[in-house]
Design a protein around this motif. Structure first.
Motif, PDB file in Angstrom:
ATOM      1  N   ASN A 272      -9.547  -0.010  -2.752  1.00  0.00           N
ATOM      2  CA  ASN A 272      -8.371  -0.879  -2.728  1.00  0.00           C
ATOM      3  C   ASN A 272      -8.745  -2.339  -2.520  1.00  0.00           C
ATOM      4  O   ASN A 272      -8.103  -3.226  -3.080  1.00  0.00           O
ATOM      5  CB  ASN A 272      -7.367  -0.408  -1.676  1.00  0.00           C
ATOM      6  CG  ASN A 272      -6.457   0.668  -2.218  1.00  0.00           C
ATOM      7  OD1 ASN A 272      -6.166   0.692  -3.405  1.00  0.00           O
ATOM      8  ND2 ASN A 272      -6.005   1.549  -1.365  1.00  0.00           N
ATOM      9  N   ILE A 273      -9.779  -2.594  -1.745  1.00  0.00           N
ATOM     10  CA  ILE A 273     -10.235  -3.981  -1.575  1.00  0.00           C
ATOM     11  C   ILE A 273     -10.673  -4.554  -2.920  1.00  0.00           C
ATOM     12  O   ILE A 273     -10.326  -5.691  -3.258  1.00  0.00           O
ATOM     13  CB  ILE A 273     -11.373  -4.055  -0.530  1.00  0.00           C
ATOM     14  CG1 ILE A 273     -10.807  -3.799   0.865  1.00  0.00           C
ATOM     15  CG2 ILE A 273     -12.083  -5.413  -0.591  1.00  0.00           C
ATOM     16  CD1 ILE A 273     -11.857  -3.622   1.946  1.00  0.00           C
TER      17      ILE A 273
ATOM     18  N   GLY B 277      -2.515   4.152  -1.502  1.00  0.00           N
ATOM     19  CA  GLY B 277      -2.981   4.392  -0.147  1.00  0.00           C
ATOM     20  C   GLY B 277      -3.807   5.655   0.010  1.00  0.00           C
ATOM     21  O   GLY B 277      -4.331   5.908   1.091  1.00  0.00           O
TER      22      GLY B 277
ATOM     23  N   ILE C 235     -10.619   2.724   1.193  1.00  0.00           N
ATOM     24  CA  ILE C 235     -10.323   1.327   1.522  1.00  0.00           C
ATOM     25  C   ILE C 235     -11.120   0.386   0.639  1.00  0.00           C
ATOM     26  O   ILE C 235     -10.576  -0.600   0.115  1.00  0.00           O
ATOM     27  CB  ILE C 235     -10.593   1.058   3.023  1.00  0.00           C
ATOM     28  CG1 ILE C 235      -9.575   1.809   3.871  1.00  0.00           C
ATOM     29  CG2 ILE C 235     -10.558  -0.436   3.322  1.00  0.00           C
ATOM     30  CD1 ILE C 235      -9.848   1.773   5.360  1.00  0.00           C
ATOM     31  N   ASN C 236     -12.409   0.658   0.437  1.00  0.00           N
ATOM     32  CA  ASN C 236     -13.241  -0.218  -0.396  1.00  0.00           C
ATOM     33  C   ASN C 236     -12.737  -0.294  -1.831  1.00  0.00           C
ATOM     34  O   ASN C 236     -12.830  -1.339  -2.472  1.00  0.00           O
ATOM     35  CB  ASN C 236     -14.703   0.220  -0.362  1.00  0.00           C
ATOM     36  CG  ASN C 236     -15.353  -0.066   0.972  1.00  0.00           C
ATOM     37  OD1 ASN C 236     -14.875  -0.895   1.747  1.00  0.00           O
ATOM     38  ND2 ASN C 236     -16.445   0.617   1.262  1.00  0.00           N
TER      39      ASN C 236
ATOM     40  N   THR D 294       1.547   4.876   0.168  1.00  0.00           N
ATOM     41  CA  THR D 294       0.902   6.077   0.673  1.00  0.00           C
ATOM     42  C   THR D 294       1.954   7.169   0.828  1.00  0.00           C
ATOM     43  O   THR D 294       3.002   6.929   1.427  1.00  0.00           O
ATOM     44  CB  THR D 294       0.247   5.789   2.049  1.00  0.00           C
ATOM     45  OG1 THR D 294      -0.590   4.640   1.923  1.00  0.00           O
ATOM     46  CG2 THR D 294      -0.569   6.971   2.518  1.00  0.00           C
TER      47      THR D 294
ATOM     48  N   VAL E  41       0.866  -1.170   0.000  1.00  0.00           N
ATOM     49  CA  VAL E  41       0.000   0.000   0.000  1.00  0.00           C
ATOM     50  C   VAL E  41       0.907   1.225   0.000  1.00  0.00           C
ATOM     51  O   VAL E  41       1.532   1.553   0.999  1.00  0.00           O
ATOM     52  CB  VAL E  41      -0.946   0.009   1.225  1.00  0.00           C
ATOM     53  CG1 VAL E  41      -1.852   1.238   1.176  1.00  0.00           C
ATOM     54  CG2 VAL E  41      -1.764  -1.278   1.292  1.00  0.00           C
TER      55      VAL E  41
END
Length: 104
Positions: free
Chosen positions: A95-96, A88, A92-93, A34, A32
């Motif tokens: 990246n999922i 990053g 989050i969703n 970032t 990730v």
């Protein structure tokens, strides 16, 4: 390979394939990526919300004089052998979904 009732086991562990003792049992390494300014701001919000300005100033000086270069070196070291890099800064969703699409 299934792990118990799960098809995947995710482990938040530094060094990925570079860690020789677990390299053989790793199927994929996901990094990730970032930006460090975001990492720094997240840490301030998470770990220093109840600290004094003096404490925050001290941690910031330590980060600028010592820690930042270690994070840069670490990323340059680990990123050489990853299977997937996700952003990053994304939700989050998001990246999922990217990870799920790359694991299938």
């Amino acid at each position: 390979m299934a792990y118990g009732n799960y098809a995947y086991l995710f482990v938040d562990f530094p060094f990925g394939y570079k860690h020789k003792s677990i390299k053989a049992i790793i199927d994929k390494v996901i990094y990730v990526k970032t930006p460090l300014d975001i990492c720094f701001a997240r840490r301030l919000l998470r770990d220093f919300k109840d600290e004094t300005s003096s404490s925050i100033k001290s941690m910031t000086e330590h980060y600028l004089n010592f820690g930042r270069s270690i994070f840069i070196d670490y990323e340059n070291f680990v990123i050489q052998e990853v299977d997937l890099i996700v952003d990053g800064t994304l939700a989050i969703n998001t990246n999922i979904e990217i990870i799920k699409n790359n694991l299938l």
